[in-house]
Design an enzyme around this catalytic site. Sequence first.
Site, mmCIF file in Angstrom:
data_model
loop_
_atom_site.group_PDB
_atom_site.id
_atom_site.type_symbol
_atom_site.label_atom_id
_atom_site.label_comp_id
_atom_site.label_asym_id
_atom_site.label_seq_id
_atom_site.Cartn_x
_atom_site.Cartn_y
_atom_site.Cartn_z
ATOM 1 N N ASP A 215 0.818 -1.216 0.000
ATOM 2 C CA ASP A 215 0.000 0.000 0.000
ATOM 3 C C ASP A 215 0.852 1.266 0.000
ATOM 4 O O ASP A 215 2.024 1.239 0.370
ATOM 5 C CB ASP A 215 -0.867 0.041 1.275
ATOM 6 C CG ASP A 215 -1.959 -1.001 1.271
ATOM 7 O OD1 ASP A 215 -1.952 -1.879 0.379
ATOM 8 O OD2 ASP A 215 -2.805 -0.955 2.171
ATOM 9 N N ASP A 216 0.176 2.346 -0.343
ATOM 10 C CA ASP A 216 0.655 3.734 -0.155
ATOM 11 C C ASP A 216 1.665 4.221 -1.197
ATOM 12 O O ASP A 216 2.085 5.365 -1.154
ATOM 13 C CB ASP A 216 1.234 3.972 1.247
ATOM 14 C CG ASP A 216 0.196 3.778 2.346
ATOM 15 O OD1 ASP A 216 -0.963 3.468 2.010
ATOM 16 O OD2 ASP A 216 0.549 3.934 3.521
ATOM 17 N N HIS A 266 -6.239 3.121 -3.595
ATOM 18 C CA HIS A 266 -6.086 3.369 -2.147
ATOM 19 C C HIS A 266 -6.412 4.840 -1.846
ATOM 20 O O HIS A 266 -5.902 5.403 -0.889
ATOM 21 C CB HIS A 266 -4.650 2.999 -1.730
ATOM 22 C CG HIS A 266 -4.465 2.791 -0.261
ATOM 23 N ND1 HIS A 266 -5.364 2.129 0.543
ATOM 24 C CD2 HIS A 266 -3.451 3.168 0.577
ATOM 25 C CE1 HIS A 266 -4.909 2.103 1.793
ATOM 26 N NE2 HIS A 266 -3.760 2.739 1.847
ATOM 27 N N HIS A 270 -5.308 9.470 0.900
ATOM 28 C CA HIS A 270 -5.213 8.604 2.077
ATOM 29 C C HIS A 270 -5.934 9.181 3.289
ATOM 30 O O HIS A 270 -5.455 9.105 4.422
ATOM 31 C CB HIS A 270 -3.733 8.342 2.420
ATOM 32 C CG HIS A 270 -3.546 7.033 3.148
ATOM 33 N ND1 HIS A 270 -3.637 6.914 4.515
ATOM 34 C CD2 HIS A 270 -3.264 5.794 2.693
ATOM 35 C CE1 HIS A 270 -3.419 5.668 4.866
ATOM 36 N NE2 HIS A 270 -3.199 4.954 3.781
ATOM 37 N N TYR A 307 -6.466 3.039 6.245
ATOM 38 C CA TYR A 307 -6.615 2.601 7.643
ATOM 39 C C TYR A 307 -7.593 1.419 7.770
ATOM 40 O O TYR A 307 -7.990 1.058 8.874
ATOM 41 C CB TYR A 307 -7.092 3.751 8.545
ATOM 42 C CG TYR A 307 -6.341 5.035 8.286
ATOM 43 C CD1 TYR A 307 -5.006 5.179 8.719
ATOM 44 C CD2 TYR A 307 -6.908 6.071 7.561
ATOM 45 C CE1 TYR A 307 -4.299 6.346 8.444
ATOM 46 C CE2 TYR A 307 -6.203 7.238 7.285
ATOM 47 C CZ TYR A 307 -4.900 7.365 7.720
ATOM 48 O OH TYR A 307 -4.205 8.503 7.443
ATOM 49 N N HIS A 360 3.726 -2.191 3.034
ATOM 50 C CA HIS A 360 3.734 -0.854 2.428
ATOM 51 C C HIS A 360 5.023 -0.650 1.642
ATOM 52 O O HIS A 360 6.108 -0.757 2.226
ATOM 53 C CB HIS A 360 3.600 0.213 3.523
ATOM 54 C CG HIS A 360 2.309 0.127 4.266
ATOM 55 N ND1 HIS A 360 2.090 -0.795 5.261
ATOM 56 C CD2 HIS A 360 1.146 0.810 4.126
ATOM 57 C CE1 HIS A 360 0.850 -0.663 5.716
ATOM 58 N NE2 HIS A 360 0.252 0.306 5.038
HETATM 59 NI NI NI Z 1 -2.480 3.008 3.535
#
Ligand code: NI
Length: 418
Positions: A215-216, A266, A270, A307, A360
């Site tokens: 992620d991210d 995503h 965020h 989250y 991540h």
């Molecule tokens: Ni995230």
Amino acid sequence: MKFKRNFFSILIFISTFIVLLISNYKVVKANNDDLKVEYSAFFSKDFLISGWSDYVEDNTKLWYKGNYPSAIKIGLVNQPSGMSGTVIYEVNLSGSGWLNSVENRAEIGDASLGAKPLEAIKIRLNGDLAENYDIYYSVLQDGEFTPWVKNGEVAGEFGVGKHILGLRVSITKKDTTEPSESKVIASNKRYEADKNKIDITNIDTSKKFLALTYDDGPSAKVTPRVLDILKANNAKATFFIIGLHTGGNEKILKRAYEEGHDIGNHTYRHKDLSKQTLADRKDAIVSTSEIIKNVTGKAPYLLRPPYGAYNRETLDMISSLSLSNIMWSVDTLDWKHKNSKKIIDHVLENAKDGDIILMHDIYTSTADATEVLVPELIKRGFTLVTISELAAIKGVDLQVGHTYNSFRNKKSKRLNKS
Ligand code: NI
């Protein structure tokens, strides 16, 4: 006022028409000019994954782990103009015997939930087509695809309590060779038969499978390293990207997509979706899907909420935007401790067949962990696949607006149905 409204309706109508025209043109152009067949099957066993499959391409193994077809439809693609004829097919339905034949894209069998399975099929061409082409087909029975038969011969053993679990069909020029080895399966409606994807027909489904998710990103520093490691080990993963982070990193995102990884949404910044206004929430998702589509050419169908936070309203919105909500079953907490050894130990101790691992791709420690984990997991018998592949392998048809925490087993899937 009225004139204005009419004017806009006409404008929308015309643009829709043009869009349709362009998209159809692309579809036609993508195929070569040879006559091909396409087909779809109704899978009737499990209520979660029952229904008509999408049409699959010529010479695709169409089956669904743990399910069976009870009805089929078959159509022709690129029929040469001026050549008469169509495709005609019959099925032997368990308990009913041979049904009257039907033609070109008509349904045959029993397309209802819990219907009895098919036992055998016959397919042929007529008219000029029969003079110029052979139609080959074979069925999945007793755990393997039967040898090809053609032009009206029977495929499958009927009347002895055996069922068809899948089928493949292919058209070749008259009196040439049998079709080549079938390419890909499309047992999952959301699973795209992509040349980059792992051919899951050749995968032993009794093996163990994992979906690593990152992620991210994309991150210029970390993502290319993760991609290198995955590539070196012939492993696939899923990247849930942040729209804002894609700016300047488009090439990395494109590379991830082209190397066969799943790209998921995503959101743009965020932010916690459950705490945003409906309009902001929609914008955060839609803008990111558009970025992904612009870079890869394909809109995403997976979303991971920042989250892991979502509520009923969010799920309704995810559903309206044709996305599935993908959570995880193994949380490495890599963002918290940034310690590669902890990541490695946690995954090796906890990962089971069907799990979704959360990491991540913005921390060097996560790339360090990936370098050790990927070969070690493979050594321990896991095949590393994308979310859509894992779903397909486990016979799950990803539903929009549903939440998936893992693909461990039937029970957990049912529990996750939201
Ligand atoms: Ni995230």
